[in-house]
Design a protein around this motif. Structure first.
Motif, PDB file in Angstrom:
ATOM      1  N   PHE A  95       0.842  -1.198   0.000  1.00 41.36           N
ATOM      2  CA  PHE A  95       0.000   0.000   0.000  1.00 41.36           C
ATOM      3  C   PHE A  95       0.876   1.247   0.000  1.00 41.36           C
ATOM      4  O   PHE A  95       0.674   2.165  -0.795  1.00 41.36           O
ATOM      5  CB  PHE A  95      -0.954   0.017   1.204  1.00 41.36           C
ATOM      6  N   LEU A  96       1.864   1.285   0.921  1.00 36.93           N
ATOM      7  CA  LEU A  96       2.732   2.457   1.007  1.00 36.93           C
ATOM      8  C   LEU A  96       3.521   2.678  -0.271  1.00 36.93           C
ATOM      9  O   LEU A  96       3.645   3.817  -0.743  1.00 36.93           O
ATOM     10  CB  LEU A  96       3.692   2.320   2.191  1.00 36.93           C
ATOM     11  N   ALA A  97       4.047   1.606  -0.836  1.00 33.61           N
ATOM     12  CA  ALA A  97       4.842   1.747  -2.060  1.00 33.61           C
ATOM     13  C   ALA A  97       4.005   2.333  -3.191  1.00 33.61           C
ATOM     14  O   ALA A  97       4.456   3.246  -3.909  1.00 33.61           O
ATOM     15  CB  ALA A  97       5.413   0.389  -2.464  1.00 33.61           C
ATOM     16  N   LYS A  98       2.790   1.826  -3.348  1.00 31.88           N
ATOM     17  CA  LYS A  98       1.918   2.316  -4.403  1.00 31.88           C
ATOM     18  C   LYS A  98       1.451   3.745  -4.127  1.00 31.88           C
ATOM     19  O   LYS A  98       1.510   4.611  -5.002  1.00 31.88           O
ATOM     20  CB  LYS A  98       0.689   1.396  -4.506  1.00 31.88           C
ATOM     21  N   ALA A  99       1.017   3.991  -2.900  1.00 28.08           N
ATOM     22  CA  ALA A  99       0.464   5.298  -2.561  1.00 28.08           C
ATOM     23  C   ALA A  99       1.521   6.390  -2.572  1.00 28.08           C
ATOM     24  O   ALA A  99       1.225   7.543  -2.884  1.00 28.08           O
ATOM     25  CB  ALA A  99      -0.215   5.237  -1.190  1.00 28.08           C
ATOM     26  N   LEU A 100       2.755   6.047  -2.239  1.00 29.36           N
ATOM     27  CA  LEU A 100       3.825   7.050  -2.188  1.00 29.36           C
ATOM     28  C   LEU A 100       4.574   7.198  -3.505  1.00 29.36           C
ATOM     29  O   LEU A 100       5.573   7.904  -3.566  1.00 29.36           O
ATOM     30  CB  LEU A 100       4.812   6.711  -1.068  1.00 29.36           C
ATOM     31  N   ASP A 102       3.868   8.972  -5.908  1.00 34.12           N
ATOM     32  CA  ASP A 102       3.908  10.398  -6.241  1.00 34.12           C
ATOM     33  C   ASP A 102       4.344  11.248  -5.043  1.00 34.12           C
ATOM     34  O   ASP A 102       4.172  12.456  -5.039  1.00 34.12           O
ATOM     35  CB  ASP A 102       2.553  10.868  -6.765  1.00 34.12           C
ATOM     36  N   ARG A 103       4.885  10.609  -4.015  1.00 33.56           N
ATOM     37  CA  ARG A 103       5.437  11.237  -2.813  1.00 33.56           C
ATOM     38  C   ARG A 103       4.408  11.870  -1.872  1.00 33.56           C
ATOM     39  O   ARG A 103       4.760  12.658  -1.007  1.00 33.56           O
ATOM     40  CB  ARG A 103       6.517  12.249  -3.160  1.00 33.56           C
ATOM     41  N   SER A 104       3.139  11.532  -2.038  1.00 33.95           N
ATOM     42  CA  SER A 104       2.110  11.960  -1.085  1.00 33.95           C
ATOM     43  C   SER A 104       0.969  10.947  -1.133  1.00 33.95           C
ATOM     44  O   SER A 104       0.768  10.264  -2.132  1.00 33.95           O
ATOM     45  CB  SER A 104       1.598  13.363  -1.390  1.00 33.95           C
ATOM     46  N   ILE A 105       0.237  10.873  -0.030  1.00 36.55           N
ATOM     47  CA  ILE A 105      -0.878   9.933   0.050  1.00 36.55           C
ATOM     48  C   ILE A 105      -2.160  10.739   0.189  1.00 36.55           C
ATOM     49  O   ILE A 105      -2.350  11.480   1.161  1.00 36.55           O
ATOM     50  CB  ILE A 105      -0.719   8.977   1.259  1.00 36.55           C
ATOM     51  N   SER A 106      -3.038  10.592  -0.781  1.00 35.65           N
ATOM     52  CA  SER A 106      -4.303  11.323  -0.768  1.00 35.65           C
ATOM     53  C   SER A 106      -5.315  10.604   0.122  1.00 35.65           C
ATOM     54  O   SER A 106      -5.169   9.419   0.427  1.00 35.65           O
ATOM     55  CB  SER A 106      -4.874  11.440  -2.185  1.00 35.65           C
ATOM     56  N   ASP A 107      -6.354  11.321   0.508  1.00 41.01           N
ATOM     57  CA  ASP A 107      -7.434  10.716   1.284  1.00 41.01           C
ATOM     58  C   ASP A 107      -8.101   9.590   0.500  1.00 41.01           C
ATOM     59  O   ASP A 107      -8.497   8.574   1.073  1.00 41.01           O
ATOM     60  CB  ASP A 107      -8.480  11.762   1.667  1.00 41.01           C
ATOM     61  N   ASP A 112      -9.156   3.853  -0.318  1.00 40.72           N
ATOM     62  CA  ASP A 112      -9.036   2.675  -1.182  1.00 40.72           C
ATOM     63  C   ASP A 112      -8.165   1.586  -0.550  1.00 40.72           C
ATOM     64  O   ASP A 112      -8.375   0.405  -0.793  1.00 40.72           O
ATOM     65  CB  ASP A 112      -8.453   3.056  -2.546  1.00 40.72           C
ATOM     66  N   GLY A 113      -7.188   1.994   0.250  1.00 39.41           N
ATOM     67  CA  GLY A 113      -6.260   1.032   0.852  1.00 39.41           C
ATOM     68  C   GLY A 113      -6.650   0.608   2.258  1.00 39.41           C
ATOM     69  O   GLY A 113      -5.838  -0.002   2.969  1.00 39.41           O
ATOM     70  N   ALA A 114      -7.878   0.897   2.656  1.00 40.35           N
ATOM     71  CA  ALA A 114      -8.309   0.640   4.037  1.00 40.35           C
ATOM     72  C   ALA A 114      -8.045  -0.795   4.485  1.00 40.35           C
ATOM     73  O   ALA A 114      -7.532  -1.021   5.589  1.00 40.35           O
ATOM     74  CB  ALA A 114      -9.781   0.989   4.209  1.00 40.35           C
ATOM     75  N   SER A 115      -8.368  -1.776   3.665  1.00 42.94           N
ATOM     76  CA  SER A 115      -8.193  -3.173   4.104  1.00 42.94           C
ATOM     77  C   SER A 115      -6.718  -3.519   4.269  1.00 42.94           C
ATOM     78  O   SER A 115      -6.351  -4.269   5.182  1.00 42.94           O
ATOM     79  CB  SER A 115      -8.888  -4.149   3.151  1.00 42.94           C
ATOM     80  N   ASP A 116      -5.858  -2.978   3.418  1.00 43.93           N
ATOM     81  CA  ASP A 116      -4.414  -3.227   3.553  1.00 43.93           C
ATOM     82  C   ASP A 116      -3.854  -2.520   4.783  1.00 43.93           C
ATOM     83  O   ASP A 116      -3.010  -3.067   5.498  1.00 43.93           O
ATOM     84  CB  ASP A 116      -3.670  -2.753   2.299  1.00 43.93           C
ATOM     85  N   ILE A 117      -4.327  -1.314   5.054  1.00 47.06           N
ATOM     86  CA  ILE A 117      -3.889  -0.573   6.237  1.00 47.06           C
ATOM     87  C   ILE A 117      -4.317  -1.320   7.499  1.00 47.06           C
ATOM     88  O   ILE A 117      -3.538  -1.474   8.441  1.00 47.06           O
ATOM     89  CB  ILE A 117      -4.462   0.867   6.223  1.00 47.06           C
ATOM     90  N   GLU A 118      -5.567  -1.807   7.514  1.00 44.97           N
ATOM     91  CA  GLU A 118      -6.071  -2.568   8.667  1.00 44.97           C
ATOM     92  C   GLU A 118      -5.265  -3.855   8.866  1.00 44.97           C
ATOM     93  O   GLU A 118      -4.942  -4.212  10.003  1.00 44.97           O
ATOM     94  CB  GLU A 118      -7.554  -2.894   8.502  1.00 44.97           C
ATOM     95  N   ALA A 119      -4.939  -4.550   7.789  1.00 46.04           N
ATOM     96  CA  ALA A 119      -4.168  -5.790   7.906  1.00 46.04           C
ATOM     97  C   ALA A 119      -2.799  -5.523   8.515  1.00 46.04           C
ATOM     98  O   ALA A 119      -2.352  -6.247   9.415  1.00 46.04           O
ATOM     99  CB  ALA A 119      -4.019  -6.458   6.528  1.00 46.04           C
ATOM    100  N   ALA A 120      -2.139  -4.476   8.052  1.00 48.80           N
ATOM    101  CA  ALA A 120      -0.826  -4.119   8.598  1.00 48.80           C
ATOM    102  C   ALA A 120      -0.956  -3.672  10.049  1.00 48.80           C
ATOM    103  O   ALA A 120      -0.135  -4.038  10.904  1.00 48.80           O
ATOM    104  CB  ALA A 120      -0.174  -3.027   7.753  1.00 48.80           C
TER     105      ALA A 120
END
Length: 148
Positions: A95-100, A102-107, A112-120
């Motif tokens: 999730f972090l690799a994909k979201a970052l 462009d060097r920032s993470i949008s809301d 969209d990455g909620a399930s991956d964030i919860e798993a981590a």
């Protein structure tokens, strides 16, 4: 067991600023029952112990479960084994690799990455619990900066 219950009561009273009567009112028992348990002169019924966890938080009962090598978790907690740790951690890293990229993470990316964030998060919450248990047992000491 009496010592564990006494330590729970003393901890709750200290943290909450409650008297024996305050606690008794919340648990539905007499002040004498609370005082006897606090002084290790009497045991609380199982129903009262469960009420203590309900009223003051499930985590308060941890000393009792540690007596039998157990731990408590809320009903909604997802249980995982050590085998699942790399999967949850990898989902968070991906999730972090994909979201970052462009060097920032949008809301929107967070949503969209909620399930991956919860798993981590579950992986690291479980490891943090184990770490705190080791700290409480005196097996490890953490220095400022996170190194042991």
């Amino acid at each position: 067991m009496l010592a564990s219950v006494a330590s729970i009561i003393c901890g709750v009273q200290s943290d909450e600023g409650e008297t024996d009567q305050d606690m008794a009112d919340r648990l539905g028992v007499s002040a004498g029952t609370v005082a006897n348990a606090r002084n290790r002169k009497g045991a609380l019924s199982m129903l009262t112990v469960m009420k203590l966890g309900e009223v003051y938080g499930l985590d308060r009962l941890a000393p009792l479960f540690h007596l039998i090598g157990g731990k408590l978790a809320p009903e909604e907690a997802v249980c995982t084994s050590d085998h699942d740790l790399p999967i949850g951690a990898a989902r968070g890293q991906m999730f972090l690799a994909k979201a970052l990229a462009d060097r920032s993470i949008s809301d929107e990316e967070v949503a969209d990455g909620a399930s991956d964030i919860e798993a981590a998060g579950q992986v690291y919450d479980g490891l943090r619990y184990r770490l705190n248990t080791l700290r409480a047992s005196g097996l490890i000491f953490t220095k400022i900066g996170g190194t042991a």
